[in-house]
Design a protein around this motif. Structure first.
Motif, PDB file in Angstrom:
ATOM      1  N   UNK A 243       3.335   5.870  -2.937  1.00 22.93           N
ATOM      2  CA  UNK A 243       4.541   6.587  -3.355  1.00 22.93           C
ATOM      3  C   UNK A 243       4.726   6.523  -4.868  1.00 22.93           C
ATOM      4  N   UNK A 244       4.374   5.391  -5.484  1.00 23.06           N
ATOM      5  CA  UNK A 244       4.468   5.297  -6.944  1.00 23.06           C
ATOM      6  C   UNK A 244       3.482   6.233  -7.627  1.00 23.06           C
ATOM      7  N   UNK A 245       2.290   6.356  -7.064  1.00 22.42           N
ATOM      8  CA  UNK A 245       1.289   7.272  -7.616  1.00 22.42           C
ATOM      9  C   UNK A 245       1.780   8.713  -7.544  1.00 22.42           C
ATOM     10  N   UNK A 246       2.239   9.119  -6.368  1.00 20.86           N
ATOM     11  CA  UNK A 246       2.693  10.498  -6.210  1.00 20.86           C
ATOM     12  C   UNK A 246       3.955  10.736  -7.034  1.00 20.86           C
TER      13      UNK A 246
ATOM     14  N   UNK B 221      11.875  16.182  -9.158  1.00 23.90           N
ATOM     15  CA  UNK B 221      12.603  15.823  -7.947  1.00 23.90           C
ATOM     16  C   UNK B 221      11.680  15.118  -6.953  1.00 23.90           C
ATOM     17  N   UNK B 222      10.447  15.597  -6.834  1.00 24.49           N
ATOM     18  CA  UNK B 222       9.468  14.909  -5.986  1.00 24.49           C
ATOM     19  C   UNK B 222       9.278  13.474  -6.471  1.00 24.49           C
ATOM     20  N   UNK B 223       9.170  13.322  -7.789  1.00 26.61           N
ATOM     21  CA  UNK B 223       8.942  12.005  -8.370  1.00 26.61           C
ATOM     22  C   UNK B 223      10.051  11.041  -7.989  1.00 26.61           C
ATOM     23  N   UNK B 224      11.288  11.436  -8.211  1.00 29.57           N
ATOM     24  CA  UNK B 224      12.407  10.559  -7.911  1.00 29.57           C
ATOM     25  C   UNK B 224      12.482  10.266  -6.417  1.00 29.57           C
ATOM     26  N   UNK B 225      12.100  11.243  -5.598  1.00 29.88           N
ATOM     27  CA  UNK B 225      12.104  11.025  -4.161  1.00 29.88           C
ATOM     28  C   UNK B 225      11.119   9.961  -3.732  1.00 29.88           C
ATOM     29  N   UNK B 226       9.932   9.980  -4.319  1.00 27.29           N
ATOM     30  CA  UNK B 226       8.915   8.982  -3.967  1.00 27.29           C
ATOM     31  C   UNK B 226       9.269   7.616  -4.537  1.00 27.29           C
ATOM     32  N   UNK B 227       9.855   7.583  -5.733  1.00 30.59           N
ATOM     33  CA  UNK B 227      10.306   6.306  -6.274  1.00 30.59           C
ATOM     34  C   UNK B 227      11.442   5.726  -5.432  1.00 30.59           C
TER      35      UNK B 227
ATOM     36  N   UNK C 133       0.830  -1.207   0.000  1.00 26.06           N
ATOM     37  CA  UNK C 133       0.000   0.000   0.000  1.00 26.06           C
ATOM     38  C   UNK C 133       0.863   1.254   0.000  1.00 26.06           C
ATOM     39  N   UNK C 134       1.927   1.228   0.835  1.00 26.53           N
ATOM     40  CA  UNK C 134       2.831   2.379   0.874  1.00 26.53           C
ATOM     41  C   UNK C 134       3.492   2.597  -0.481  1.00 26.53           C
ATOM     42  N   UNK C 135       3.876   1.501  -1.136  1.00 26.42           N
ATOM     43  CA  UNK C 135       4.510   1.633  -2.449  1.00 26.42           C
ATOM     44  C   UNK C 135       3.528   2.107  -3.517  1.00 26.42           C
ATOM     45  N   UNK C 136       2.263   1.685  -3.431  1.00 25.58           N
ATOM     46  CA  UNK C 136       1.243   2.162  -4.373  1.00 25.58           C
ATOM     47  C   UNK C 136       1.099   3.679  -4.259  1.00 25.58           C
TER      48      UNK C 136
ATOM     49  N   UNK D 103       7.854  11.463   1.454  1.00 28.36           N
ATOM     50  CA  UNK D 103       7.066  10.254   1.180  1.00 28.36           C
ATOM     51  C   UNK D 103       6.726   9.514   2.469  1.00 28.36           C
ATOM     52  N   UNK D 104       7.636   9.501   3.435  1.00 25.29           N
ATOM     53  CA  UNK D 104       7.368   8.802   4.696  1.00 25.29           C
ATOM     54  C   UNK D 104       6.260   9.496   5.484  1.00 25.29           C
TER      55      UNK D 104
END
Length: 612
Positions: free
Chosen positions: A81-84, A512-518, A76-79, A363-364
């Motif tokens: 973070x991947x979405x964001x 940068x947000x994207x790479x951070x969440x990935x 769920x956490x990965x879903x 993301x956390x």
């Protein structure tokens, strides 16, 4: 910072194009009717309402994915973070389409409706039981609950990524379109570096208002009335934002698209590779009379990536690359401004990379910290008479309550005071502002680790729940650090852009947000793999269980704190590298009048690195 080709009075066409703006009918703008804060207010409106809509979904999405779609906690956490992460990665597409083909207004309008359709589809799925797995309590079910799959999962992910596509393409254009309302240069209405910097602070204030409403009112609606109503309210907020956007159409200054933004970049690399064996003069001043015969004026602003300067060198063998009369083609001879812009793009990459860990921490706060709050006492008071509970996702509203007061104070008090002390129009430079935020982010994870360790001991050893307000410090500290980093990064990237690249450069902030969440998703999986069998009782890793009392979230937070501190020192190195490698030359006017911007930027970075 715009880069200037030092060719005397001649103005490069790309630089000149940066000031071309038209009204909604395509006619030249009037400085008294178009642009300025009166136009930017409408952009701030869609900024607030779009943020309201997306934040209400993103910040509480893990609750819906875990409790309603029945995905395991780590998945769920990965879903989420991947979405964001996808939202922010798609900002590159939005910036490209805007600068190259559609313009910022039409890009916002088209993808605003795409985002609205995603919210509506989410609301429909949350409302219809047949589109979700059977109801089940994830924490209580011994045999596990039925996980969403097939058509149900397909509809969910289709809705989720319609929202991602719309929001991602919208975000960089909101910032760029609002900033475009202020004429670049020191004079005139609505112009100057001070007002542009003030706009960025106003945009962040609008962002904070949207987040605050989402994390209080909209999350409360989701908790009390159901996620279907909550998603429906997000759709309504998005619709109001689109109305705000359209309402300002008569006041906007619109930058016409310039064609593919990648073509000039490609030309520089092709020309430099083609002429890699040519001799590049050490300085443009040493080639006065011979310049016309042998070379175009070479860029003088950036002393990094000097091999690209050969793209400005005229062919010495007399061959013109296909042109008549010895004239070289645009793919063999580039202008200094084109070369400078490519150099800028390469130079800002390390600054961009240094903000990835910062966004991994964010993301956390939107995933594990929400679940951390769910495992605590959510009552508003200690007595049994208190029946009201704090939705865990609403914890993220705490920093925004403070920031709504701090952002105006920053603009009204801090900036003037620092301006007198530093001589910098914006108080401190964007690079300084980023550095302060990156340093402060470390303490957010330190607070989170200490609180989680205390919460876990209280639950396991004493059998009691800590109040949910124990997690407030980690949200508060990060909110303050984000005020510095996020605004500084947006201002920094926007001021690097030349004509026709404002939205794309701004989109790098969101990337940068994207790479951070990935990176967050990768870290969660990697930590589980590495720590498997070392979780106190064997078995899975630190984050492999659905029960935080069995997991070791505190150790994961300590890991992030260490990474954040290392990242800060890494940033100090690259900011010094940037300041020594880039001479900030003002042209066509970004960042105030005159040529003092470069000295201010250089001074600001030096102060970060020396501690003065």
């Amino acid at each position: 910072m715009d880069i200037e080709s030092r060719q005397g009075p001649k103005v490069d066409t790309m630089a000149a194009a940066s000031e071309v703006s038209v009204d909604w009918r395509g006619r030249p703008c009037s400085p008294h009717k178009h642009g300025g804060m009166k136009a930017a207010v409408f952009v701030l409106g869609i900024q607030a309402f779009e943020m309201m809509a997306i934040a209400a979904v993103g910040n509480n999405l893990i609750t819906y994915v875990f409790n309603e779609m029945h995905f395991p906690l780590s998945k769920s956490a990965n879903i989420v973070t991947n979405f964001i992460g996808t939202v922010f990665l798609l900002s590159l597409l939005g910036g490209f389409l805007s600068d190259s083909y559609l313009g910022s207004f039409w890009t916002m309008l088209i993808f605003g409706f795409v985002e609205l359709s995603g919210f509506i589809l989410l609301a429909v799925q949350a409302h219809l039981p047949q589109l979700r797995p059977p109801a089940c309590e994830m924490m209580a079910a011994a045999g596990g609950c039925e996980e969403a799959g097939g058509v149900k999962a397909g509809i969910f992910f289709a809705a989720l990524y319609l929202v991602a596509l719309g929001s991602g393409c919208l975000k960089p254009n909101i910032i760029a379109h609002g900033a475009d309302q202020f004429r670049r240069g020191g004079g005139g209405d609505g112009g100057g570096g001070k007002q542009l910097s003030s706009y960025f602070n106003a945009a962040y204030f609008s962002f904070c208002v949207g987040e605050l409403v989402a994390l209080t009112v909209l999350v409360w609606v989701q908790t009390r009335s159901g996620m279907d109503v909550g998603f429906g309210v997000s759709a309504a907020a998005m619709a109001v934002g689109l109305v705000c956007l359209v309402a300002g159409v008569f006041f906007y200054r619109n930058k016409p698209p310039q064609g593919s933004i990648f073509t000039p970049i490609a030309k520089v690399f092709v020309a430099a590779v083609t002429k890699r064996k040519q001799v590049c003069p050490s300085s443009s001043s040493s080639s006065s009379s011979s310049t016309a015969a042998s070379l175009a004026v070479t860029p003088a602003g950036i002393n990094k990536f000097r091999f690209l300067d050969k793209a400005c060198v005229k062919a010495q063998d007399g061959r013109g690359g296909g042109g008549e009369g010895g004239k070289e083609s645009a793919w063999r001879l580039c202008t200094p401004a084109e070369v400078e812009q490519v150099k800028v793009l390469l130079c800002v990459v390390p600054i961009f990379a240094c903000t990835i860990v910062f966004n991994t921490i964010l993301a956390q706060l939107q995933t594990f910290s929400v679940q951390q709050g769910s495992a605590m006492d959510t009552r508003l008071g200690a007595g049994a008479a208190f029946s009201s509970h704090v939705p865990p996702a609403s914890l993220q509203a705490i920093p925004y309550l403070v920031l709504i007061a701090l952002v105006p104070a920053y603009e009204a008090a801090f900036v003037p005071a620092m301006r007198r002390a530093t001589g910098v129009d914006t108080g401190i430079t964007p690079l300084q502002r980023i550095g302060v935020g990156l340093f402060a982010a470390t303490f957010s994870m330190v607070a989170a680790a200490l609180v989680e360790a205390h919460r876990r001991r209280a639950a396991l050893d004493e059998g009691r729940l800590l109040s949910i307000f124990w997690v407030a410090p980690q949200f508060l500290v990060f909110g303050i650090s984000e005020m510095f980093t996020a605004v500084g990064l947006i201002e920094f990237f926007y001021k690097q852009s030349l004509a026709g690249m404002q939205a794309f450069l701004t989109s790098m902030t969101y990337c940068s947000y994207s790479f951070g969440f990935y990176l967050s998703s990768v870290l969660v999986s990697l930590v589980n793999k590495v720590t498997s069998g070392n979780n106190g009782g064997g078995g899975g890793g630190w984050l492999s269980d659905n029960d935080l009392n069995k997991d070791r979230l505190d150790l994961f937070y300590w890991l992030l704190a260490a990474l954040s501190l290392l990242n800060f020192f890494n940033y100090l190195f690259w900011s010094r590298w940037y300041s020594k490698g880039v001479e900030t030359v003002q042209v066509a006017g970004v960042g105030g009048g005159g040529g003092g911007g470069g000295e201010q930027e250089e001074k600001g970075v030096s102060e970060i690195n020396t501690g003065h």
